[in-house]
Design a protein around this motif. Structure first.
Motif, PDB file in Angstrom:
ATOM      1  N   LYS A 167     -67.836  66.114  -1.886  1.00 20.67           N
ATOM      2  CA  LYS A 167     -66.829  65.281  -2.542  1.00 20.67           C
ATOM      3  C   LYS A 167     -67.455  64.158  -3.352  1.00 20.67           C
ATOM      4  O   LYS A 167     -66.946  63.797  -4.405  1.00 20.67           O
ATOM      5  CB  LYS A 167     -65.832  64.726  -1.526  1.00 20.67           C
ATOM      6  CG  LYS A 167     -64.861  65.770  -1.043  1.00 20.67           C
ATOM      7  CD  LYS A 167     -63.824  65.165  -0.128  1.00 20.67           C
ATOM      8  CE  LYS A 167     -62.846  66.245   0.299  1.00 20.67           C
ATOM      9  NZ  LYS A 167     -61.803  65.718   1.157  1.00 20.67           N
ATOM     10  N   THR A 168     -68.563  63.617  -2.899  1.00 23.69           N
ATOM     11  CA  THR A 168     -69.196  62.513  -3.635  1.00 23.69           C
ATOM     12  C   THR A 168     -69.707  62.960  -5.000  1.00 23.69           C
ATOM     13  O   THR A 168     -69.908  62.142  -5.886  1.00 23.69           O
ATOM     14  CB  THR A 168     -70.362  61.910  -2.829  1.00 23.69           C
ATOM     15  OG1 THR A 168     -71.287  62.947  -2.520  1.00 23.69           O
ATOM     16  CG2 THR A 168     -69.864  61.260  -1.559  1.00 23.69           C
ATOM     17  N   LEU A 169     -69.906  64.254  -5.181  1.00 27.71           N
ATOM     18  CA  LEU A 169     -70.337  64.763  -6.479  1.00 27.71           C
ATOM     19  C   LEU A 169     -69.204  64.730  -7.511  1.00 27.71           C
ATOM     20  O   LEU A 169     -69.456  64.686  -8.699  1.00 27.71           O
ATOM     21  CB  LEU A 169     -70.838  66.211  -6.357  1.00 27.71           C
ATOM     22  CG  LEU A 169     -72.066  66.420  -5.496  1.00 27.71           C
ATOM     23  CD1 LEU A 169     -72.310  67.911  -5.314  1.00 27.71           C
ATOM     24  CD2 LEU A 169     -73.281  65.765  -6.127  1.00 27.71           C
ATOM     25  N   PHE A 170     -67.969  64.776  -7.034  1.00 28.26           N
ATOM     26  CA  PHE A 170     -66.829  64.912  -7.927  1.00 28.26           C
ATOM     27  C   PHE A 170     -65.912  63.702  -7.988  1.00 28.26           C
ATOM     28  O   PHE A 170     -65.068  63.608  -8.863  1.00 28.26           O
ATOM     29  CB  PHE A 170     -66.010  66.147  -7.531  1.00 28.26           C
ATOM     30  CG  PHE A 170     -66.836  67.396  -7.526  1.00 28.26           C
ATOM     31  CD1 PHE A 170     -67.246  67.964  -8.720  1.00 28.26           C
ATOM     32  CD2 PHE A 170     -67.230  67.985  -6.335  1.00 28.26           C
ATOM     33  CE1 PHE A 170     -68.021  69.115  -8.735  1.00 28.26           C
ATOM     34  CE2 PHE A 170     -68.003  69.141  -6.342  1.00 28.26           C
ATOM     35  CZ  PHE A 170     -68.392  69.702  -7.535  1.00 28.26           C
ATOM     36  N   ILE A 171     -66.062  62.782  -7.047  1.00 33.40           N
ATOM     37  CA  ILE A 171     -65.224  61.592  -7.037  1.00 33.40           C
ATOM     38  C   ILE A 171     -65.952  60.475  -7.774  1.00 33.40           C
ATOM     39  O   ILE A 171     -67.127  60.210  -7.530  1.00 33.40           O
ATOM     40  CB  ILE A 171     -64.898  61.151  -5.596  1.00 33.40           C
ATOM     41  CG1 ILE A 171     -64.078  62.244  -4.907  1.00 33.40           C
ATOM     42  CG2 ILE A 171     -64.156  59.831  -5.575  1.00 33.40           C
ATOM     43  CD1 ILE A 171     -63.847  62.005  -3.438  1.00 33.40           C
ATOM     44  N   LYS A 172     -65.240  59.817  -8.680  1.00 32.77           N
ATOM     45  CA  LYS A 172     -65.814  58.731  -9.459  1.00 32.77           C
ATOM     46  C   LYS A 172     -66.127  57.554  -8.534  1.00 32.77           C
ATOM     47  O   LYS A 172     -65.270  57.111  -7.771  1.00 32.77           O
ATOM     48  CB  LYS A 172     -64.828  58.304 -10.551  1.00 32.77           C
ATOM     49  CG  LYS A 172     -65.379  57.264 -11.474  1.00 32.77           C
ATOM     50  CD  LYS A 172     -64.371  56.924 -12.545  1.00 32.77           C
ATOM     51  CE  LYS A 172     -64.908  55.790 -13.396  1.00 32.77           C
ATOM     52  NZ  LYS A 172     -63.940  55.350 -14.371  1.00 32.77           N
ATOM     53  N   PRO A 173     -67.375  57.048  -8.598  1.00 34.73           N
ATOM     54  CA  PRO A 173     -67.719  55.915  -7.743  1.00 34.73           C
ATOM     55  C   PRO A 173     -66.973  54.639  -8.152  1.00 34.73           C
ATOM     56  O   PRO A 173     -66.648  54.458  -9.316  1.00 34.73           O
ATOM     57  CB  PRO A 173     -69.228  55.740  -7.955  1.00 34.73           C
ATOM     58  CG  PRO A 173     -69.555  56.481  -9.187  1.00 34.73           C
ATOM     59  CD  PRO A 173     -68.461  57.488  -9.426  1.00 34.73           C
ATOM     60  N   ILE A 174     -66.716  53.812  -7.171  1.00 31.81           N
ATOM     61  CA  ILE A 174     -66.035  52.543  -7.426  1.00 31.81           C
ATOM     62  C   ILE A 174     -67.061  51.557  -7.970  1.00 31.81           C
ATOM     63  O   ILE A 174     -68.125  51.366  -7.387  1.00 31.81           O
ATOM     64  CB  ILE A 174     -65.389  51.991  -6.135  1.00 31.81           C
ATOM     65  CG1 ILE A 174     -64.379  53.011  -5.608  1.00 31.81           C
ATOM     66  CG2 ILE A 174     -64.742  50.639  -6.379  1.00 31.81           C
ATOM     67  CD1 ILE A 174     -63.842  52.674  -4.233  1.00 31.81           C
ATOM     68  N   SER A 175     -66.738  50.925  -9.091  1.00 27.08           N
ATOM     69  CA  SER A 175     -67.676  49.972  -9.711  1.00 27.08           C
ATOM     70  C   SER A 175     -67.536  48.598  -9.130  1.00 27.08           C
ATOM     71  O   SER A 175     -66.550  48.117  -8.762  1.00 27.08           O
ATOM     72  CB  SER A 175     -67.423  49.882 -11.214  1.00 27.08           C
ATOM     73  OG  SER A 175     -67.572  51.143 -11.784  1.00 27.08           O
TER      74      SER A 175
END
Length: 141
Positions: free
Chosen positions: A133-141
């Motif tokens: 999932k971390t590959l496809f979910i946009k990280p929080i800035s």
């Protein structure tokens, strides 16, 4: 509790997961050793489409050997928990290719085996879906 976490407690699915992991690992190691230098994958004659395909792949030399070494590496890595996520992803294009070749060459019975391999690989990937999932979910800035 999420749906996948509930499924991971099902003893039949746990058994299928481990059968898939062990089976895929052993299959990749054994199949990979049949692609090492000076080892022919099959003894079928080249007038047979399957024999012709494998003879042509064997004739590529380095590429055929690379596939073998790659399969052996992935087959070994799938047995280690810290590498199961990456090895199951690396396994997927190889398994898809094997499945498609078995259909394209009309290998009798082989598409059944290769479809089981594909389902087993999908089970392993799905089992570790949280890790992807971390590959496809946009990280929080």
């Amino acid at each position: 509790m999420k749906k996948i976490d509930k499924l991971k407690k099902n003893k039949i699915l746990v058994f299928l997961y481990w059968c898939s992991r062990i089976g895929m690992g052993l299959t990749f190691i054994i199949s990979g050793t049949r692609k090492l230098p000076k080892v022919k994958f099959t003894t079928l004659p080249i007038d047979n489409p399957v024999g012709f395909y494998f003879e042509a792949m064997y004739a590529t030399g380095f590429y055929w050997n690379f596939i073998g070494y790659f399969q052996i590496l992935i087959g070994i890595l799938i047995f280690f928990n810290q590498f199961v996520v990456i090895s199951s992803l690396l396994m997927m294009p190889v398994v898809i290719n094997i499945f498609l070749v078995s259909i394209a060459l009309n290998m009798s019975g082989t598409p059944i085996i290769t479809s089981a391999m594909l389902l087993g690989n999908l089970l392993i990937v799905d089992w570790h879906i949280k890790n992807y999932k971390t590959l496809f979910i946009k990280p929080i800035s």
